[in-house]
Design an enzyme around this catalytic site. Structure first.
Site, short mmCIF file in Angstrom:
data_model
loop_
_atom_site.label_atom_id
_atom_site.label_comp_id
_atom_site.label_asym_id
_atom_site.label_seq_id
_atom_site.Cartn_x
_atom_site.Cartn_y
_atom_site.Cartn_z
N GLU A 234 1.00 -0.48 -5.11
CA GLU A 234 0.06 0.60 -5.35
C GLU A 234 0.90 1.87 -5.43
O GLU A 234 1.25 2.47 -4.42
CB GLU A 234 -0.97 0.72 -4.23
CG GLU A 234 -2.05 1.75 -4.55
CD GLU A 234 -2.49 2.59 -3.37
OE1 GLU A 234 -3.45 3.34 -3.52
OE2 GLU A 234 -1.85 2.53 -2.30
N ASP B 269 0.82 -1.21 0.00
CA ASP B 269 0.00 0.00 0.00
C ASP B 269 0.86 1.26 0.00
O ASP B 269 1.94 1.30 0.60
CB ASP B 269 -0.90 -0.01 1.24
CG ASP B 269 -1.81 1.18 1.33
OD1 ASP B 269 -2.64 1.34 0.41
OD2 ASP B 269 -1.70 1.96 2.29
#
EC number: 2.4.1.18
Length: 740
Positions: free
Chosen positions: A462, A409
């Site tokens: 990401e 993330d």
């Protein structure tokens, strides 16, 4: 309580024991040789009387303190003796003295940890069942170099930090203590006294394997898992899985809001496994991506504010329940990817923030150590022990839970020192740039180690910027990720689809621009949770027009996604066109599937998944330009694009019409002088469409668009069609629509 005059008469070591600030309690407590006899000493604040052995000698209280001692015969006293003590109520307690056991952690373990390269550090630090000289107990260890004293506290000692102080292992900053006879299942924390200020902090175990259900925050001693895995065949095949050239279709989901039980509570990992796997298989997805199930205190963080980097959240069951979840997925041919958050951590008092009273895991300077937008702290990636903590966490999930990948993330926030910061609110690196050199080194180490230790496992970034070579090997200067999310394509296509079709011809470049960079990285095409929250609307709500147009727009969008270069990711609820935004506090709106339109979108996604996975031309060269060629990218006037997808031996033709106007007698050039037939049409009646399309299509020797042959088609409105050379091929269950 010892008065100040008595305390002043004690030796410095005794004073530090009484004041609970001794860094090496073994220097005072336990067994010590005196001439030909042994001296036994213990510190028991609640004791009225203490004996060595049930009928042994009564120990003498020292100077009115809670320190007790006596001399014993070495030959007649057990090496690891038992102390019996009586409290003020007259109740007798007993324990084997933990201060008779030598250090358990090896110097090599401590060396590797200090170097940041102990890949199994989760087996060293934390709380682990352990046996010494035939005596079972729990070995506790934690890292806190700026502590003056650390104690293990729990329900086994009344949460009294004076009872079980730990020993520090030299300059390593690691503290350890073996406590005999403790059992798995007990609650514990670390009580940490800061050396500089004397402040005391009560902390959960950073390496804890299980935690209390929020809002409680204690760690739970866990036994080593005896779970019997049944996925050996899956793991063996995964090692040689050529993921670059295989289909990958990911169902992203939040375990707490996919479905709820009859009372509105969470499903257990085991119950979730059965319901979810059956559904995902029927919808044709190859993988499940779990939003973080690492332990976290705040439901509203969706798991992205992690405090337990080595523990599945107790909201849904035990660690073995989670093992069952993954095992069941594997036995049914479904891979599992975990959303993992090494970019930041929350400020909760029981967590990592100022763990030993100093900025230990984070930076002291908020210009380096704080995400002010998120209210979280940033890891100090340049500190070996912090890097090892994170690397150990990643490897732990892959080893202990057999996960098939990690989605990392917020990578962009790690790469840039000035991420979401105003001028003057960040500190340049040593070269004066905005690159976070320590984070870059960490990410490269992460990818190198994961790929070495677990061949076939994916690490997906990401990453929302144009940082170069995110998915290129580290030895060529890349970051080494397997894939990265294509945020640019996702943004452009959603902006385009949000336009009224009458205006789309002005924005045609948003359909085509992505192909300029589509093969610079290994891209995943994501319609993720981030696109259906915070006022952005659901995927269906983003589409313009009346009900028919909104559903047709969504169907053609999904058709483009599944035929465009890149692997696929779709967030739960999007597959059946949920009308409202995602809400983490409730289940998805499953009753919508009683509507034919919503059921039709689910049918469409299922058929697209099966078409994608059965048609190698749609996936074999997702990351290479040889797998794609334009037929026509310039028909902005009619908002139509067409392209070819290829593998080494076959191809398909894709034509997408982004207006609500049917296009009859629409001619396109085709690669080969063969017949074609529709193998997919998003306007099929079973998907909620009008069933306008084409049967077998004859190729004509009419040069068109620079090709020697062409075909004439009927293009349904707001729809996409996929054509394959006439041959046995995949066909949607509901059949292929024909001309009307």
């Amino acid at each position: 309580m010892t008065d100040s005059s008595t305390l002043a008469e004690l030796s410095p070591d005794f004073q530090r024991i009484v004041e609970a600030r001794h860094h090496d309690p073994f220097a005072v407590l336990g067994r010590h040789r005196r001439d030909n006899r042994d001296l036994i000493r213990a510190f028991l604040p609640q004791a009225e009387e203490v004996r060595v052995g049930s009928a042994g000698r009564v120990m003498e209280r020292i100077a009115g303190t809670a320190i007790f001692e006596c001399e014993v015969e070495a030959e007649t006293t057990d090496l690891h003796y038992r102390l019996y003590w009586t409290d003020q109520t007259g109740q007798t307690h007993s324990f084997i003295d933990p201060y008779t056991f030598p250090p358990r952690l090896s110097d090599f373990d401590l060396y590797l940890f200090g170097e940041g390269r102990h890949w199994n550090i989760y087996r060293v630090l934390g709380a682990h069942p352990h046996s010494v000289d035939g005596i079972d107990g729990i070995l506790f260890a934690t890292w806190a170099p700026n502590a003056e004293r650390i104690s293990v506290v729990g329900e086994f000692n009344g949460w009294d930090g004076r009872r079980h102080p730990m020993r520090v292992r030299g300059a390593s900053g690691v503290w350890e203590l073996f406590i005999p006879e403790l059992q798995p299942g007990l609650l514990y924390k670390f009580e940490i006294r800061n050396r500089a200020h004397g402040t005391i902090h009560l902390k959960s175990d950073p390496y804890g394997r299980q935690f209390e259900l929020r809002p409680n925050t204690a760690s739970i001693i866990t036994r080593e898992s005896g779970y019997a895995w049944n996925d050996a065949d899956w793991l063996a095949q995964r090692k040689d899985w050529p993921w670059l050239h295989r289909p990958l279709s990911v169902y992203e989901m939040h375990a707490g809001s996919w479905k709820r039980d009859l009372e509105g509570g969470y499903l257990n990992y085991r119950d979730l496994a059965h319901e979810l796997v059956d559904y995902v298989k029927s919808a044709g997805f190859s993988h499940i991506e779990l939003m973080p199930v690492t332990e976290h205190p705040l439901d509203a963080s969706w798991g992205y504010q992690t405090t337990g980097y080595f523990a599945p959240t107790s909201r849904f069951g035990t660690p073995d329940d989670f093992r069952y979840f993954v095992d069941h997925c594997h036995r049914n041919g479904i891979g599992v990817i975990l959303d993992w958050v090494p970019a930041h951590f929350p400020k909760d008092a029981h967590g990592l923030a100022r763990f030993d009273g100093t900025a230990l895991y984070e930076h002291e300077d908020p210009r380096l150590g704080e995400h002010r937008d998120w209210g979280t702290l940033i890891y100090n990636y340049g500190r070996n022990e912090v890097k090892n903590f994170l690397l150990g966490s990643a490897l732990f999930w892959l080893e202990e839970f057999h996960l098939d990948g990690l989605r990392v993330d917020a990578v962009a926030s790690m790469l840039y020192l000035d991420y979401s910061r105003q001028p003057g609110d960040w500190i340049p690196n040593k070269y004066g740039g905005n690159e976070n050199l320590e984070a870059i080194a960490f990410l490269r180490d992460l990818n190198t180690v994961v790929h070495q230790q677990f061949p076939g496992v994916l690490v997906i970034a990401e990453e929302s910027t144009a940082w170069p070579q995110v998915t290129r090997p580290t030895w060529t200067g890349g970051l080494g990720f397997s894939m990265k999310w294509n945020m640019g394509w996702m943004h452009d296509i959603l902006v385009y689809m949000g336009k009224d079709p009458v205006h789309r011809h002005y924005h045609h470049d948003q359909l085509t621009f992505g192909l300029l960079y589509a093969f610079t990285e290994n891209f995943v095409l994501p319609f993720s949770h981030d696109e259906v929250v915070h006022g952005k609307g659901s995927m269906l709500a983003k589409m313009p027009g009346d009900e028919w147009r909104r559903f047709a727009n969504l169907r053609v969008l999904y058709t483009m996604m599944f035929t465009y270069p890149g692997k696929k990711l779709l967030f739960m609820g999007c597959e059946f066109a949920q009308t409202g935004e995602w809400n983490h506090t409730t289940a998805l709106d499953w009753p919508l599937l009683e509507s034919n339109l919503h059921k039709g979108v689910l049918h469409l996604v299922s058929d697209l998944n099966r078409l994608y996975q059965s048609t190698s031309a749609l996936y074999a060269y997702d990351f290479e330009s040889q797998g794609f060629e334009w037929i026509d990218s310039h028909d902005a006037a009619q908002s139509v694009i067409s392209y070819v997808r290829r593998d080494d031996d076959s191809h398909v033709v894709v034509v997408l019409n982004f207006t609500p106007v049917p296009r009859h007698n629409y001619r396109i050039g085709v690669p080969e002088p063969v017949g074609y037939r529709e193998v997919f049409n998003s306007d099929a009646e079973c998907y909620g469409g009008a069933n306008l399309g084409n049967w077998e299509i004859k190729t004509e020797s009419v040069e068109w668009m620079g090709r020697a042959q062409s075909v004439v088609l009927t293009l349904p409105p707001l729809a996409g069609i996929v054509l394959a050379p006439v041959a046995p091929s995949a066909t949607p269950d509901c059949g292929t629509p024909g001309d009307e």
